[in-house]
Design an enzyme around this catalytic site. Structure first.
Site, PDB file in Angstrom:
ATOM      1  N   LYS A   1     -63.547 -31.994 -19.858  1.00  0.00           N
ATOM      2  CA  LYS A   1     -64.154 -32.122 -21.411  1.00  0.00           C
ATOM      3  C   LYS A   1     -65.534 -32.920 -21.329  1.00  0.00           C
ATOM      4  CE  LYS A   1     -59.804 -31.355 -23.832  1.00  0.00           C
ATOM      5  NZ  LYS A   1     -58.803 -31.988 -24.826  1.00  0.00           N
TER       6      LYS A   1
ATOM      7  N   HIS B   1     -47.072  -2.416  -9.645  1.00  0.00           N
ATOM      8  CA  HIS B   1     -48.111  -1.588  -8.670  1.00  0.00           C
ATOM      9  C   HIS B   1     -49.450  -2.233  -8.281  1.00  0.00           C
ATOM     10  CE1 HIS B   1     -45.813   1.835  -9.921  1.00  0.00           C
ATOM     11  NE2 HIS B   1     -45.315   1.192 -10.828  1.00  0.00           N
TER      12      HIS B   1
ATOM     13  N   GLY C   1     -49.165 -30.189 -28.381  1.00  0.00           N
ATOM     14  CA  GLY C   1     -49.760 -28.775 -28.532  1.00  0.00           C
ATOM     15  C   GLY C   1     -48.838 -27.797 -27.920  1.00  0.00           C
ATOM     16  N   ARG C   2     -48.410 -27.957 -26.812  1.00  0.00           N
ATOM     17  CA  ARG C   2     -47.622 -26.805 -26.025  1.00  0.00           C
ATOM     18  C   ARG C   2     -46.225 -26.775 -26.624  1.00  0.00           C
ATOM     19  NH1 ARG C   2     -49.438 -31.032 -22.884  1.00  0.00           N
ATOM     20  NH2 ARG C   2     -47.730 -32.211 -21.830  1.00  0.00           N
TER      21      ARG C   2
ATOM     22  N   LYS D   1     -54.926 -29.753 -33.246  1.00  0.00           N
ATOM     23  CA  LYS D   1     -54.338 -31.028 -33.624  1.00  0.00           C
ATOM     24  C   LYS D   1     -55.445 -32.232 -33.815  1.00  0.00           C
ATOM     25  CE  LYS D   1     -50.953 -33.943 -31.678  1.00  0.00           C
ATOM     26  NZ  LYS D   1     -49.914 -34.064 -30.581  1.00  0.00           N
TER      27      LYS D   1
ATOM     28  N   GLU E   1     -64.082 -25.791 -28.327  1.00  0.00           N
ATOM     29  CA  GLU E   1     -64.110 -24.031 -28.459  1.00  0.00           C
ATOM     30  C   GLU E   1     -63.731 -23.852 -29.640  1.00  0.00           C
ATOM     31  OE1 GLU E   1     -62.552 -26.087 -25.989  1.00  0.00           O
ATOM     32  OE2 GLU E   1     -62.428 -25.283 -23.935  1.00  0.00           O
TER      33      GLU E   1
ATOM     34  N   GLU F   1     -49.042 -28.041 -17.636  1.00  0.00           N
ATOM     35  CA  GLU F   1     -49.882 -28.989 -18.413  1.00  0.00           C
ATOM     36  C   GLU F   1     -48.799 -30.085 -18.637  1.00  0.00           C
ATOM     37  OE1 GLU F   1     -53.312 -28.804 -21.604  1.00  0.00           O
ATOM     38  OE2 GLU F   1     -51.510 -29.030 -22.495  1.00  0.00           O
TER      39      GLU F   1
HETATM   40  O1  F6P Z   1     -57.420 -29.491 -23.516  1.00  0.00           O
HETATM   41  C1  F6P Z   1     -55.991 -29.449 -23.779  1.00  0.00           C
HETATM   42  C2  F6P Z   1     -55.402 -29.551 -25.077  1.00  0.00           C
HETATM   43  O2  F6P Z   1     -55.634 -31.032 -25.239  1.00  0.00           O
HETATM   44  C3  F6P Z   1     -53.964 -28.767 -25.079  1.00  0.00           C
HETATM   45  O3  F6P Z   1     -53.017 -29.932 -24.858  1.00  0.00           O
HETATM   46  C4  F6P Z   1     -53.989 -28.633 -26.554  1.00  0.00           C
HETATM   47  O4  F6P Z   1     -52.997 -27.935 -26.593  1.00  0.00           O
HETATM   48  C5  F6P Z   1     -55.261 -27.920 -26.801  1.00  0.00           C
HETATM   49  O5  F6P Z   1     -56.253 -28.641 -25.769  1.00  0.00           O
HETATM   50  C6  F6P Z   1     -55.679 -27.929 -28.098  1.00  0.00           C
HETATM   51  O6  F6P Z   1     -55.782 -28.936 -28.684  1.00  0.00           O
HETATM   52  P1  F6P Z   1     -56.060 -29.190 -30.258  1.00  0.00           P
HETATM   53  O7  F6P Z   1     -55.130 -28.566 -30.805  1.00  0.00           O
HETATM   54  O8  F6P Z   1     -56.440 -30.529 -30.593  1.00  0.00           O
HETATM   55  O9  F6P Z   1     -57.401 -28.217 -30.537  1.00  0.00           O
END
Ligand code: F6P
Length: 530
Positions: free
Chosen positions: A495, A367, A250-251, A190, A196, A336
């Protein structure tokens, strides 16, 4: 705390707490504790609730204005106050009417759908055999869950590989054995600045350039983002950048272009069925009175269990291999969304907010950690998720899966007394003194509460309905807790600190920090100082 209705909830807890759950669960009116919704039912008959609790929680829902908040959600009003946004994920399922943003979102969805068809038919200039889906958090967990859940519905679609972690081992694993010539790299972010994802996007482009050359590499890129300029700078062509609306968190975003890799791999028909199932759940949540509204009632139960009854965690046990990623998905969705201490609006907080959500897949957990569920000293609220179509057509194995789920729930509730264990041992011919000593260790107290969510099947519609159920339950619980379920300020600090520490490990002044962190930086500098 200024929530007048909460006093009654606490009193209801005291009353119920004084009884054995085994007695509460002998429901004279069992059907009142089987909560139905499209494609599934939630059996809460083994839960720590009764009519007194449900009516006290209805009063809380009234005082928090839940019904009006649900109406606000579906009217596209601002429900995310700290970011001044509506939450429009539901509109992606087709239930929108006359909200300008949602009309625009529908047009964008059509564009993404056309691209999905083109990609699946080889119209990108190469046959797409693999999609490398790069994203993290909400840009990753939903597609992973749904790919696992529904991949059997398409035998012809490309395989999806996922790369999420900043550890390059993840990227290496995701691309192992994959041919770049037949790979579409889809970066989903987004913000398009999540470190990452930025790192993996770079690795992916380098990987394509290395194997295909600079000229060809960009033809294998596509992106989903609210920041198209950044996606373009990475190398994606303008007509291969699909927007994500700011008002889809996002979620909550698997229904948007975030699910583009699913649309390509599963095909338009399965995708539409998935959306349809969710849309049915939307209609149920929007139109059903709170007294029989399943997501809302589950949310009320959650708030009772985790705040009034102070049960710190919920254990999600997916008794369906295809839903094995459900606990991971729910961890983000619920923790979250509702893992917060800042109240939103009048009423304040009444106590603890979201539970710790964790879990695994049945029967594997049996198990492993089920020992603690049955005999440990700590309490959790257990949630079994199973499908009546268990076993994928293999009746004996499907039966085994369901009977294990039901047996766990039954055993957790009923337990087994020391006396019963001793009798059992004696009947097997064990000597009396040994039987007595051993029975002490076999005592299972029971009285452990659980919910069973039973899906009709694992069809795209049922899976769509299940995910929408959890989304709405999470939203409703946030309202009852008095928090904003749509922001996530708590993830920001880490972050910022990671960026500072990255520079410090490379050799920059580490600044004022706690001694433990300074020492860890020193240790890492040995290897990583530039
Ligand atoms: O760090 C949390 C977050 O902002 C989530 O809410 C989101 O789903 C994820 O990182 C990924 O964010 P993006 O889609 O901006 O890379």
């Amino acid at each position: 705390m200024t929530l007048a209705s909460w006093k009654k909830v606490e009193a209801e807890f005291e009353r119920l707490h004084a009884r054995k759950l085994q007695d509460t669960a002998k429901r004279a009116n069992l059907e009142a504790f089987i909560w139905k919704a499209p494609h599934l039912e939630a059996d809460v008959a083994k839960q720590l609730i009764d009519e007194g609790v449900t009516s006290a929680m209805q009063a809380v829902a009234e005082e928090r204005g839940l019904k009006a908040k649900i109406a606000d959600l579906f009217a596209g009003k601002i429900v995310n106050s700290s970011e001044n946004r509506p939450a429009l994920h539901w509109a992606l399922r087709g239930n929108y009417h006359g909200i300008a943003t949602t009309e625009a979102m529908a047009k964008e969805a059509e564009k993404a759908a056309a691209f999905a068809v083109k990609a699946a038919r080889g119209g990108l200039g190469f046959p797409v055999k693999t999609i490398l889906h790069v994203g993290i958090g909400g840009s990753d967990l939903g597609p992973r869950l749904i790919y696992d859940a529904l991949r059997d519905y398409s035998s012809t679609g490309p395989e999806i590989r996922f790369a999420a972690n900043v550890d390059p081992e993840d990227f290496a694993e995701a691309t192992a054995g994959v041919d770049p010539k037949t790979t579409l790299v889809l970066v989903v972010s987004k913000s398009f600045k999540t470190p990452e994802t930025a790192s993996n996007a770079q690795l992916a482009r380098d990987w394509l350039v290395k194997h295909l050359g600079e000229a060809d590499a960009n033809n294998h890129l596509a992106a989903v983002s609210s920041a198209p300029d950044k996606a373009k700078a990475w190398g994606a062509a303008e007509d291969r950048i699909f927007p994500m609306d700011e008002s889809v968190g996002g979620r909550y975003s698997v229904w948007s272009s975030v699910g583009l890799s699913l649309q390509i791999a599963l095909g338009a028909d399965v995708w539409q069925r998935f959306l349809n199932g969710a849309a049915e759940m939307d209609a149920h949540f929007r139109d059903t009175p709170l007294a029989s509204n399943t997501p809302a009632r589950l949310a009320m139960m959650d708030v009772f269990l985790h705040t009034a009854a102070d049960i710190p965690s919920r254990t999600v046990l997916a008794y369906a291999h295809r839903l094995r990623k459900l606990p991971d998905f729910l961890q983000q969705l619920e923790m979250e969304s509702n893992g917060k201490n800042a109240s939103d609006g009048p009423g304040g907080l009444v106590g603890d907010t979201a539970p710790i959500v964790w879990g695994s897949v049945g029967t594997l957990g049996q198990h492993s950690f089920h020992q603690l569920l049955h005999q440990g000293t700590r309490q959790t609220s257990i949630e079994f998720v199973a499908a009546l179509s268990a076993g994928a057509g293999d009746k004996a194995r499907g039966r085994a899966l369901l009977s294990n789920a039901f047996a766990q729930a039954e055993g957790l509730l009923g337990g087994r007394s020391e006396a019963a264990a001793e009798k059992e041992l004696l009947s097997k011919g064990i000597a009396a003194d040994k039987a007595q000593a051993q029975a002490h260790h076999m005592d299972m107290p029971g009285g452990r509460n659980s919910t069973t969510i039973l899906l009709d099947d694992l069809s795209p519609e049922s899976v769509g309905a299940l995910i929408a159920l959890y989304e709405h339950r999470t939203f409703a619980a946030g309202i009852l807790w008095g928090i904003n379920p749509f922001d996530q300020w708590g993830v920001e600090l880490g972050k910022i600190l990671a960026e500072q520490l990255d520079k410090a490990i490379a050799g920059a002044d580490a600044g004022q920090r706690d001694p433990s962190t300074l020492r860890l930086v020193d240790r890492a500098r040995i290897k990583f100082k530039s």
